[in-house]
Design a protein around this motif. Structure first.
Motif, PDB file in Angstrom:
ATOM      1  N   PRO A  43      -3.818   2.423  48.524  1.00 37.06           N
ATOM      2  CA  PRO A  43      -2.287   2.460  48.600  1.00 37.06           C
ATOM      3  C   PRO A  43      -1.784   2.640  50.075  1.00 37.06           C
ATOM      4  CG  PRO A  43      -2.963   4.079  47.027  1.00 37.06           C
ATOM      5  CD  PRO A  43      -4.237   3.575  47.635  1.00 37.06           C
ATOM      6  N   THR A  73      -1.176  -0.115  42.767  1.00 35.76           N
ATOM      7  CA  THR A  73       0.065   0.521  42.678  1.00 35.76           C
ATOM      8  C   THR A  73       0.067   1.540  44.076  1.00 35.76           C
ATOM      9  OG1 THR A  73      -0.773   2.140  41.083  1.00 35.76           O
ATOM     10  CG2 THR A  73       0.024  -0.098  40.207  1.00 35.76           C
ATOM     11  N   PRO A  74       1.325   2.271  43.995  1.00 36.55           N
ATOM     12  CA  PRO A  74       1.353   3.408  44.783  1.00 36.55           C
ATOM     13  C   PRO A  74       0.356   4.644  44.393  1.00 36.55           C
ATOM     14  CG  PRO A  74       3.481   2.351  44.643  1.00 36.55           C
ATOM     15  CD  PRO A  74       2.563   1.728  43.575  1.00 36.55           C
ATOM     16  N   THR A  75       0.168   4.768  43.315  1.00 42.89           N
ATOM     17  CA  THR A  75      -0.621   5.753  42.699  1.00 42.89           C
ATOM     18  C   THR A  75      -2.322   5.534  42.904  1.00 42.89           C
ATOM     19  OG1 THR A  75      -0.742   5.130  40.301  1.00 42.89           O
ATOM     20  CG2 THR A  75       0.963   6.417  41.136  1.00 42.89           C
ATOM     21  N   GLU A 105      -3.614   2.617  41.350  1.00 44.85           N
ATOM     22  CA  GLU A 105      -4.028   1.902  40.152  1.00 44.85           C
ATOM     23  C   GLU A 105      -4.359   0.542  40.350  1.00 44.85           C
ATOM     24  OE1 GLU A 105      -2.888   1.052  35.468  1.00 44.85           O
ATOM     25  OE2 GLU A 105      -1.511   2.204  36.872  1.00 44.85           O
TER      26      GLU A 105
END
Length: 253
Positions: A116, A151-153, A155
């Motif tokens: 990310p 994703t920002p996390t 994923e």
């Protein structure tokens, strides 16, 4: 009389009959889809059969391909249609992906692990866009937009066509004697016996019916083996042979 030779980037893996033009892989080569030996490393081995006695260079030359798939290998003329559906990948972010040519499965290159905020895609927004192109055996071409979003996390979200599940190839039976351990019999009387070359088990030949009147004969045999000891199942035979040397009395077999 024809005189065929092979030329081309992958010709060294094959041999050709100079009279018939028949092409076969060399004895040391075993086609493996996961271990491509051809120059382009795409499992399509390219070569040309050339008749050096044909003055017409066009008529005397034929291009061939040895096509290796996950389940098969076949030699065809280079102009032959593809027998299976194939997949390719294109687009601005394809450098980080690879695709299985015969299943369409898209995976990341082993050197790349998206994180990310560390965006390598062309738009630098964490969404890696590409196109999966499907070519059917009849020549029909289908382009399907696809993407990977990080994703920002952290994923990974793949939006790509589901891959084809190919049947597993037939398993290859392992060598029953992987280290060359073989048993054999020799000796004056070994003709009446047979031995399993991989286990050392000894049995009478099916044509022999022992006669109690002659059971006292001495059987002199030498067990030849590359192992340090004989199988336990051979021990009863050894004891029986030792007893037969001590006494001529009839014994039950």
């Amino acid at each position: 009389m024809p005189n065929f030779i092979l030329q081309g980037p992958d010709a060294f893996i094959f041999e050709i009959d100079p009279l018939t033009g028949a092409i076969t892989p060399k004895s040391w080569f075993l086609a493996d889809f996961d271990d491509a030996w051809n120059a382009n490393e795409d499992n399509i081995y390219e070569m040309s059969a050339i008749d050096t006695d044909n003055t017409d260079t066009v008529a005397g030359s034929t291009d061939f391909e040895y096509r290796v798939t996950p389940t098969d290998a076949m030699l065809v003329e280079a102009s032959a249609p593809v027998a299976l559906t194939t997949f390719t990948i294109s687009g601005p972010d394809t450098v980080i992906f690879e695709i299985n040519k015969f299943t369409g499965e898209v995976t990341l290159q082993d050197w790349f692990a998206p994180e990310p905020g560390d965006n390598w895609d062309a738009d630098e927004n964490g969404t890696y866009n590409f196109t999966v192109t499907t070519t059917a055996p009849d020549g029909t071409v289908t382009d399907t937009p696809a993407s990977l979003t990080v994703t920002p996390t952290g994923e990974y979200i793949f939006d790509a066509p589901a891959p084809i599940v190919l049947p597993e190839p037939e398993p290859v039976d392992p060598d029953p004697v992987p280290f060359g351990t073989l048993f054999s019999l020799s000796g004056d009387d070994a003709i009446v016996l047979q031995i399993d070359e991989t286990t050392g088990a000894i049995t009478l030949n099916d044509w022999l019916t022992p006669d109690p009147a002659t059971i006292g004969m001495q059987m002199k045999m030498v067990f030849m083996t590359s192992t340090s000891s004989l199988p336990r199942r051979m021990a009863p035979w050894s004891r029986l042979l030792r007893r037969s040397r001590r006494t001529p009395k009839a014994r039950s077999w």
